[in-house]
Design a protein around this motif. Structure first.
Motif, PDB file in Angstrom:
ATOM      1  N   LEU A   5      -0.312  -0.042  -6.215  1.00 24.99           N
ATOM      2  CA  LEU A   5      -1.219  -1.131  -6.579  1.00 24.99           C
ATOM      3  C   LEU A   5      -2.024  -1.602  -5.367  1.00 24.99           C
ATOM      4  O   LEU A   5      -3.200  -1.936  -5.479  1.00 24.99           O
ATOM      5  CB  LEU A   5      -0.432  -2.294  -7.183  1.00 24.99           C
ATOM      6  CG  LEU A   5       0.260  -2.032  -8.522  1.00 24.99           C
ATOM      7  CD1 LEU A   5       1.078  -3.250  -8.948  1.00 24.99           C
ATOM      8  CD2 LEU A   5      -0.765  -1.681  -9.598  1.00 24.99           C
ATOM      9  N   ILE A   6      -1.376  -1.629  -4.206  1.00 26.17           N
ATOM     10  CA  ILE A   6      -2.095  -2.013  -2.987  1.00 26.17           C
ATOM     11  C   ILE A   6      -3.171  -0.972  -2.669  1.00 26.17           C
ATOM     12  O   ILE A   6      -4.300  -1.314  -2.303  1.00 26.17           O
ATOM     13  CB  ILE A   6      -1.116  -2.164  -1.805  1.00 26.17           C
ATOM     14  CG1 ILE A   6      -0.082  -3.253  -2.106  1.00 26.17           C
ATOM     15  CG2 ILE A   6      -1.878  -2.496  -0.516  1.00 26.17           C
ATOM     16  CD1 ILE A   6       0.991  -3.386  -1.041  1.00 26.17           C
ATOM     17  N   ASN A   7      -2.828   0.307  -2.802  1.00 30.78           N
ATOM     18  CA  ASN A   7      -3.814   1.365  -2.575  1.00 30.78           C
ATOM     19  C   ASN A   7      -5.031   1.215  -3.479  1.00 30.78           C
ATOM     20  O   ASN A   7      -6.174   1.352  -3.040  1.00 30.78           O
ATOM     21  CB  ASN A   7      -3.177   2.734  -2.811  1.00 30.78           C
ATOM     22  CG  ASN A   7      -2.560   3.324  -1.552  1.00 30.78           C
ATOM     23  OD1 ASN A   7      -2.858   2.887  -0.445  1.00 30.78           O
ATOM     24  ND2 ASN A   7      -1.701   4.306  -1.722  1.00 30.78           N
ATOM     25  N   ILE A   8      -4.781   0.942  -4.752  1.00 27.87           N
ATOM     26  CA  ILE A   8      -5.885   0.810  -5.716  1.00 27.87           C
ATOM     27  C   ILE A   8      -6.776  -0.369  -5.340  1.00 27.87           C
ATOM     28  O   ILE A   8      -8.010  -0.252  -5.307  1.00 27.87           O
ATOM     29  CB  ILE A   8      -5.326   0.638  -7.145  1.00 27.87           C
ATOM     30  CG1 ILE A   8      -4.649   1.931  -7.606  1.00 27.87           C
ATOM     31  CG2 ILE A   8      -6.439   0.243  -8.122  1.00 27.87           C
ATOM     32  CD1 ILE A   8      -3.910   1.786  -8.919  1.00 27.87           C
ATOM     33  N   TYR A   9      -6.150  -1.513  -5.055  1.00 30.16           N
ATOM     34  CA  TYR A   9      -6.944  -2.700  -4.716  1.00 30.16           C
ATOM     35  C   TYR A   9      -7.740  -2.480  -3.436  1.00 30.16           C
ATOM     36  O   TYR A   9      -8.932  -2.828  -3.362  1.00 30.16           O
ATOM     37  CB  TYR A   9      -6.027  -3.913  -4.572  1.00 30.16           C
ATOM     38  CG  TYR A   9      -6.762  -5.170  -4.183  1.00 30.16           C
ATOM     39  CD1 TYR A   9      -7.435  -5.930  -5.143  1.00 30.16           C
ATOM     40  CD2 TYR A   9      -6.803  -5.603  -2.859  1.00 30.16           C
ATOM     41  CE1 TYR A   9      -8.132  -7.078  -4.782  1.00 30.16           C
ATOM     42  CE2 TYR A   9      -7.486  -6.740  -2.495  1.00 30.16           C
ATOM     43  CZ  TYR A   9      -8.154  -7.481  -3.468  1.00 30.16           C
ATOM     44  OH  TYR A   9      -8.842  -8.610  -3.101  1.00 30.16           O
ATOM     45  N   ASN A  10      -7.109  -1.892  -2.417  1.00 28.95           N
ATOM     46  CA  ASN A  10      -7.813  -1.658  -1.162  1.00 28.95           C
ATOM     47  C   ASN A  10      -8.976  -0.685  -1.343  1.00 28.95           C
ATOM     48  O   ASN A  10     -10.053  -0.859  -0.754  1.00 28.95           O
ATOM     49  CB  ASN A  10      -6.846  -1.114  -0.110  1.00 28.95           C
ATOM     50  CG  ASN A  10      -5.878  -2.184   0.390  1.00 28.95           C
ATOM     51  OD1 ASN A  10      -6.080  -3.375   0.148  1.00 28.95           O
ATOM     52  ND2 ASN A  10      -4.821  -1.769   1.065  1.00 28.95           N
ATOM     53  N   ALA A  11      -8.768   0.343  -2.170  1.00 32.16           N
ATOM     54  CA  ALA A  11      -9.848   1.301  -2.434  1.00 32.16           C
ATOM     55  C   ALA A  11     -10.995   0.623  -3.184  1.00 32.16           C
ATOM     56  O   ALA A  11     -12.174   0.886  -2.923  1.00 32.16           O
ATOM     57  CB  ALA A  11      -9.310   2.489  -3.235  1.00 32.16           C
TER      58      ALA A  11
END
Length: 733
Positions: free
Chosen positions: A527-533
C-alpha cells in the motif's frame, strides 16, 4: 458537478414567458440579489413535487412543535425542499437560534443534494448552502444550510455536544438505521431537553413511522401525497430469488431489445454480482444494433468508492445502473430511469463478537426499501420485482447497531461523556455481548482507565476518524519513528480499495500491473508503494495522473480519498502536538518499526490474555490458523500473496471475514522471531494449545525455529544489530 433537470430542457423563451416583470425584480432573501431566470424555471418544477402541497402545514408544525416527522419516499422531494423551508424558518428569526443542518447517509447524495438545493435557492455552493463529507468540506461561516453525512455531524458533536450553531437539525433516511443515525437520534433526546428552542425534523419512509413514535412519543406527522406508482411486475417462479442474478441480466437485455427509451436501474446484493453483470452486459450489449443505441453498464458501489452518477441524457445510449446499495435515495436525481429491476435481496455485514470477525449475509430487503425502489421508475416506468408478490418481506431492516462491531461507537460515547452527554437513549440497545466485547477491546488498547473512563490515550485515539486499533497503531508509530509510513497505511486502509477489478479480458494485464507494486514484506508495505508511486506520478513529470491510474488499473478516486485522509490525519497529529517523522521507507529498521507499530495496535492484552491478529500456515497450502481464534482461513485473492505458491508461514492480518470465501485480508509477513520479540512473553503461555504455540515455545526455549515445511526464505528483521540496507522498491513511471 452539474445536475441536469427536466427544467433545463425548456428553451429560454419557454422559461421566461410566465415571469411577470415584478417577479424579475424580486430579491433573493438569502443573498439580497435579484433572482435569475433559472430560479423560476426550477420553481415551477419544485411546485410539481408531492411535498410542495404540504409546505404550509409543515411550517406551522415547525413553529409550534420541537419535533416534526415527515414520512416520504425518494421521489417526493422532501430531501431537497424541507431543508430549504427550515432555512426560511431560521431566517425569519434572524438566525437567533442557529442555522440548518441536514444529514445524509451516502457521500454522493450529500454532495448532489447540496448542489441541487444551491441551484434551486439561486445561491452559490459553499456560501449560503454547503456540504461536509469525510475529509472534504465546502462551506463557510455564512452557510445557512449544510448537508452533512451523519458521521460528520457526530464528530462535530464531540466539540459542540449541544449543536449550538444550529436552530434546526434534519435527520434524513432514518429508515436505513445506520449506526451513526441511531446515535444521533439517541443523543438528540438530551440535546432537545437542554435546548427547547432547537427543532428536530425526521425524514423517514412511511413504514418506519411506528418506530419513531415509540421512541419520541406523540409527535406531529406531515403526510405527503405519494407519487403515482409505476407498473409493477412480480416474479412468479417458486424458486423465489435463488437465480436472481441470471434473471436480472436476462431481463436487462430483454428491456434493451424490446422497450422504449429510458435507463435501467438494477438492484443486486454484492459487488461480485455487479462485476459479473457488468462484464456480461458489456459483452452482450455490444452485439445489439437497436434504435435505442448502445447499452452502457454503470457500476455504482458506494462502499468501494465507485459512485459517480452521470445525470445527462445522451442520445443513442441506454445506461444500465448496477448497484448493491440498499438505499434508493442515491438515485433520487437520476431522472432518466424508466425501468427498475429489483432482486429483493441485500448484503449485510454481521459481526461476531466471540471471534471478532464479520460474516457476509444475504437477506431479503424490507418492505420500506421495496416501496422506495418502485418509486424510482416514475409513473410512466416499470418496476420488475424478481420476488413474488406475496413474498414475506420484513417491515424494516434490522438496525445496523445490532449487528455491527461497536468498538468505535463505545469509544465515541465515552468521549461524549466527557463532553457532558452521559446518556444515549438507544432506539434499540446493542447486544450486551457486543457491548462487553467493545469495552474489553478498548481496555486491551489502554483506552480506558481503572474506573472505565477514557484514559489519556483513549482521548487522543478518539480524535482520529479511524477504527480504534488503527488509531492505536498511529499513536505507536510516534514512538517507533515511522509516522509517515503508518499514516499512509492508515489512509489507504480507511478509504476504498485502490485496486480496480477490470473485465475478464484484461484481468491478467491488471494482475501484472498490480504485481509491480508488490513489496516482499506484504500488503501493508505494498500500500505504501502504491501511494508513493501515485504521488510521484501526480507531482513528477507524468502529464496525466488519471491516465496513469487507468494504465495501472488503480482507482483515482480511491487514491485521492486516501490522500485527503492522510492530510487530515497529519493535521490532527500536528494539532495535538504529536511528532511526525520524516519518510524512511526502505531501511530494515523502518520495516521493523512499522511492524512494531502494527502489532501495538492489533495486539491487545487483558488479564494476562490477549488477541493477536497473527496467523500461521499450518500445512504449507495456504490454510492459516489464527492463534487466538482457533479458526482457519485463506488469504484473500486480491492480496499480493493471493497468486503466490510459496507463501509466508507467519502473517499479520488486518481483517478476518467469514463468508463464502473465508479469508484474511491485507496480510504481511512476520517471522516467528519478530513475533516473539515484539509481544509480551506472558502472552504465549496463555495461548490455546496448538502446534503453532509449540513452535513459538521451542524458539523461546532454544532460539531456533521448527522446520518450516518448505517455506521460502523471506527477508526478516529479527536482529536489530543487522546493518541497515535499503530494500528494493518499485518506482512506477
Amino acid at each position: 458537478m452539474e445536475l441536469s433537470t427536466d427544467a433545463e430542457k425548456l428553451s429560454d423563451s419557454e422559461g421566461t414567458k410566465d415571469i411577470e416583470s415584478d417577479d424579475v425584480l424580486e430579491l433573493n432573501q438569502f443573498d439580497g440579489l435579484p433572482f435569475s431566470s433559472r430560479y423560476y424555471k426550477l420553481l415551477r418544477e419544485r411546485k410539481g413535487l408531492p411535498v410542495w402541497g404540504a409546505k404550509c402545514e409543515f411550517m406551522d408544525s415547525l413553529i409550534n412543535n420541537q419535533i416534526v416527522m415527515v414520512p416520504g419516499t425518494a421521489k417526493t422531494g422532501h430531501s431537497s425542499q424541507i431543508p430549504q423551508w427550515c432555512a426560511e424558518f431560521c431566517l425569519s428569526t434572524q438566525y437567533q437560534n442557529g442555522m440548518v443542518v441536514c444529514t445524509q447517509i451516502h457521500q454522493q447524495s450529500t454532495v448532489e443534494l447540496a448542489l441541487r438545493v444551491a441551484d434551486e435557492m439561486d445561491v452559490n455552493i459553499g456560501h449560503e448552502v454547503g456540504y461536509s463529507i469525510p475529509f472534504q468540506t465546502c462551506s463557510s461561516a455564512d452557510t445557512v444550510l449544510r448537508y452533512y453525512t451523519d458521521d460528520v455531524l457526530l464528530r462535530e458533536m464531540m466539540s459542540n455536544p449541544l449543536l449550538e450553531q444550529y436552530g434546526v437539525v434534519v435527520i434524513n433516511q432514518v429508515q436505513d438505521r445506520t449506526v451513526s443515525t441511531d446515535l444521533l437520534l439517541g443523543l438528540l433526546k438530551d440535546v432537545l431537553l437542554a435546548r427547547p428552542e432547537l427543532r428536530l425534523v425526521i425524514l423517514t419512509a412511511p413504514h418506519s413511522t411506528e418506530t419513531m413514535l415509540r421512541h419520541y412519543g406523540s409527535i406531529p406527522q406531515i403526510h405527503l401525497d405519494e407519487p403515482q406508482l409505476c407498473e409493477v411486475v412480480y416474479g412468479s417462479g417458486r424458486g423465489g430469488v435463488k437465480d436472481y442474478l441470471c434473471s436480472a441480466i436476462r431481463l436487462a437485455l430483454e428491456i434493451h431489445q424490446n422497450q422504449d427509451d429510458g435507463d435501467i436501474l438494477t438492484f443486486l446484493a454484492t459487488e461480485q454480482e455487479i462485476e459479473c453483470a457488468h462484464a456480461i452486459l458489456r459483452r452482450e450489449g455490444a452485439s445489439f444494433a437497436l434504435p435505442h443505441g448502445e447499452m452502457v453498464p454503470v457500476s455504482v458501489c458506494p462502499e468501494l468508492g465507485h459512485c459517480y452518477l452521470d445525470h445527462s441524457e445522451e442520445k443513442n445510449i441506454r445506461k444500465v445502473f448496477l448497484t448493491c446499495s440498499p438505499s434508493a435515495d442515491l438515485f433520487w436525481a437520476v431522472l432518466t430511469i424508466r425501468f427498475v429491476i429489483d432482486a429483493g435481496v441485500q448484503k449485510r455485514y454481521v459481526y461476531n463478537p466471540r471471534i471478532r470477525a464479520n460474516s457476509i449475509v444475504i437477506r431479503p430487503i424490507s418492505r420500506s426499501q421495496a416501496e422506495s425502489r418502485k418509486q424510482l421508475a416514475g409513473p410512466k416506468g416499470k418496476c420488475f420485482c424478481l420476488y413474488q408478490e406475496d413474498a414475506s418481506l420484513p417491515a424494516e431492516s434490522i438496525p445496523h447497531i445490532l449487528e455491527a462491531d461497536i468498538t468505535s461507537t463505545v469509544l465515541f460515547l465515552k468521549r461524549m461523556e466527557i463532553a457532558g452527554l452521559s446518556h444515549c437513549d438507544f432506539i434499540d440497545r446493542p447486544d450486551p455481548e457486543s457491548l462487553m466485547q467493545a469495552l474489553e477491546e478498548l481496555d486491551y488498547l489502554a483506552a480506558l482507565d481503572d474506573d472505565g473512563n477514557l484514559s489519556e490515550i483513549g482521548i487522543i485515539m478518539s480524535e482520529f476518524p479511524l477504527e480504534p486499533q488503527m488509531a492505536k497503531t498511529l499513536l505507536a508509530s510516534c514512538e517507533f519513528d515511522c509516522v509517515s509510513e503508518v499514516l499512509t497505511i492508515a489512509a489507504m486502509l480507511t478509504g476504498p480499495s485502490s485496486f480496480l477489478i477490470p473485465p475478464v479480458e484484461t484481468s491478467q494485464k491488471a494482475l501484472l500491473c498490480h504485481q509491480k507494486f508488490q513489496h516482499v514484506e506484504g500488503d501493508h508495505f505494498t500500500l505504501i508503494n502504491i501511494y508513493n508511486a501515485y504521488k510521484y506520478a501526480q507531482e513528477g513529470t507524468y502529464s496525466n495522473v488519471e491516465r496513469w491510474c487507468e494504465e495501472h488499473f488503480l482507482s483515482l478516486n480511491a487514491l485521492q480519498t486516501a490522500d485527503a485522509i492522510r492530510s487530515e490525519l497529519t493535521d490532527i497529529l500536528k494539532r495535538i502536538e504529536l511528532p511526525v517523522s520524516l519518510p524512511a521507507f526502505g531501511s530494515k529498521s523502518n520495516i521493523v518499526n512499522i511492524k512494531r507499530a502494527l502489532l501495538a495496535g492489533f495486539f491487545m492484552q487483558f488479564n494476562l490474555c490477549g488477541i493477536f491478529q497473527v496467523a500461521r500456515d499450518v500445512d504449507g497450502s495456504g490454510n492459516y490458523f489464527m492463534l487466538t481464534h482457533k479458526h482457519v482461513a485463506q488469504i484473500h485473492p486480491l492480496s499480493g500473496y493471493g497468486t503466490e505458491t510459496d507463501l509466508p508461514e507467519w502473517v499479520l492480518y488486518h481483517e478476518h471475514t467469514l463468508s463464502e470465501n473465508n479469508c484474511i485480508r491485507t496480510v504481511s509477513h512476520i517471522s516467528a522471531h519478530e513475533f516473539i520479540q515484539m509481544a509480551p512473553q506472558y502472552f504465549y503461555y496463555n495461548l490455546p494449545p496448538s502446534e503453532s504455540k509449540d513452535q513459538l515455545q521451542q524458539i523461546m526455549d532454544h532460539g531456533s525455529a521448527a522446520p518450516s515445511k518448505g517455506k521460502r526464505k523471506l527477508p526478516t528483521s529479527s536482529h536489530p544489530a543487522i546493518e541497515e540496507q535499503p530494500y528494493e522498491r518499485c518506482t512506477i513511471q
